[in-house]
Design an enzyme around this catalytic site. Sequence first.
Site, PDB file in Angstrom:
ATOM      1  N   ALA A  35       9.929  -2.040   0.020  1.00 48.82           N
ATOM      2  CA  ALA A  35       8.962  -1.380  -0.863  1.00 48.82           C
ATOM      3  C   ALA A  35       9.395   0.054  -1.148  1.00 48.82           C
ATOM      4  O   ALA A  35      10.043   0.684  -0.308  1.00 48.82           O
ATOM      5  CB  ALA A  35       7.579  -1.376  -0.210  1.00 48.82           C
ATOM      6  N   ASP A  36       9.063   0.554  -2.331  1.00 45.25           N
ATOM      7  CA  ASP A  36       9.211   1.993  -2.552  1.00 45.25           C
ATOM      8  C   ASP A  36       7.829   2.631  -2.363  1.00 45.25           C
ATOM      9  O   ASP A  36       6.846   1.924  -2.108  1.00 45.25           O
ATOM     10  CB  ASP A  36       9.840   2.306  -3.918  1.00 45.25           C
ATOM     11  CG  ASP A  36       8.966   1.908  -5.094  1.00 45.25           C
ATOM     12  OD1 ASP A  36       7.760   1.689  -4.910  1.00 45.25           O
ATOM     13  OD2 ASP A  36       9.510   1.811  -6.220  1.00 45.25           O
ATOM     14  N   SER A  37       7.772   3.949  -2.458  1.00 42.53           N
ATOM     15  CA  SER A  37       6.514   4.621  -2.122  1.00 42.53           C
ATOM     16  C   SER A  37       5.383   4.198  -3.061  1.00 42.53           C
ATOM     17  O   SER A  37       4.236   4.092  -2.651  1.00 42.53           O
ATOM     18  CB  SER A  37       6.695   6.140  -2.138  1.00 42.53           C
ATOM     19  OG  SER A  37       7.269   6.550  -3.356  1.00 42.53           O
ATOM     20  N   LEU A  38       5.730   3.928  -4.318  1.00 35.75           N
ATOM     21  CA  LEU A  38       4.689   3.507  -5.254  1.00 35.75           C
ATOM     22  C   LEU A  38       4.195   2.085  -4.939  1.00 35.75           C
ATOM     23  O   LEU A  38       3.027   1.774  -5.145  1.00 35.75           O
ATOM     24  CB  LEU A  38       5.216   3.599  -6.684  1.00 35.75           C
ATOM     25  CG  LEU A  38       4.178   3.670  -7.801  1.00 35.75           C
ATOM     26  CD1 LEU A  38       3.208   4.827  -7.608  1.00 35.75           C
ATOM     27  CD2 LEU A  38       4.871   3.811  -9.150  1.00 35.75           C
ATOM     28  N   ASP A  39       5.117   1.242  -4.418  1.00 33.17           N
ATOM     29  CA  ASP A  39       4.692  -0.100  -3.995  1.00 33.17           C
ATOM     30  C   ASP A  39       3.620  -0.001  -2.916  1.00 33.17           C
ATOM     31  O   ASP A  39       2.669  -0.791  -2.902  1.00 33.17           O
ATOM     32  CB  ASP A  39       5.878  -0.901  -3.430  1.00 33.17           C
ATOM     33  CG  ASP A  39       6.839  -1.369  -4.506  1.00 33.17           C
ATOM     34  OD1 ASP A  39       6.362  -1.780  -5.573  1.00 33.17           O
ATOM     35  OD2 ASP A  39       8.061  -1.332  -4.273  1.00 33.17           O
TER      36      ASP A  39
END
Lengths: 77, 245
Positions: A35-39
């Site tokens: 995941a990235d931070s926005l995920d």
Amino acid sequence: MSDIADRVKKIVVEHLGVEEDKVAENASFIDDLGADSLDTVELVMAFEEEFGIEIPDDAAETIQTFGDAVKFITEAS
Amino acid sequence: MFDLTGKSALVTGASGGIGAEIARTLHCAGATVGLSGTRVDPLEALAAELGERAHVLPCNLSDMAAVEALPKQAIETMGSVDILVNNAGITRDNLFMRMSDEEWNSVLDVNLTATFKLCKGVMRGMMKARWGRIVNISSVVGATGNPGQANYAASKAGMIGMSKSLAYEVASRGITVNAVAPGFIETAMTDKLTEDQKAGIMGQIPAGRMGTPAEISAAVAYLASAEAGYVTGTTLHVNGGMAML
């Protein structure tokens, strides 16, 4: 596994497109599940809707792993 | 020109000259529009002029509780906010050395902080929809500065920095965030200028005339369109060549 854990796992699998068996208790959304931070923001949004709860921003920051999410939601709902 | 059928747009400052024209243009392109502003009478008049697909959503942007409530009201009324145009702005001009904290804070609150809160308020829906357009109306003075407008120029430059940062964060979700920076536009605000002041301004504008609200709203319509999906984090300067940035 509890009903809450099943529902959380389903959201994680759908949102991050990962295999179900990768979503372990201590699996980190960012480090282990790609995941990235926005995920992570979107996951929290999805949890809020699925369980009809409010997850404040400071609490959301502490939800780093699948286990964290299940624990928080179990306590909140 | 661009088809916005099925999209819902929230426009702040829709009681003013530029905001009303932005609402007309988006409505004409097929969008449902939410008209926000402090003065209800001109908003009602505009809604009556537009007919269907127009909703009045009064909001005083200096009241932060009202600002936070506005996106929710817009979503309840229109079903979603696919396009957000942060157009509302105020001026409280004064020489820097005489500028009070109150003058500084009131302009920053309405122009910049309310913009931040409105962007935040519509972001969840846009992220879920994997589509969104935010157009922040900045100003040429945000890039060039202007004597007597330290507060206004700071707020307008701040909108550009904020737009770029947000554009980075949400580009992967199909959401674009851009700014339009008008130069001198024919509105009630510029009508008040004396002939001498106008002549002075004209001398700085290669086009030799002020812009029209329709020339701003056309830029907004482009940035709100599906066709502008690959344009994000930019500032579109609409100023007759007054500042070529």
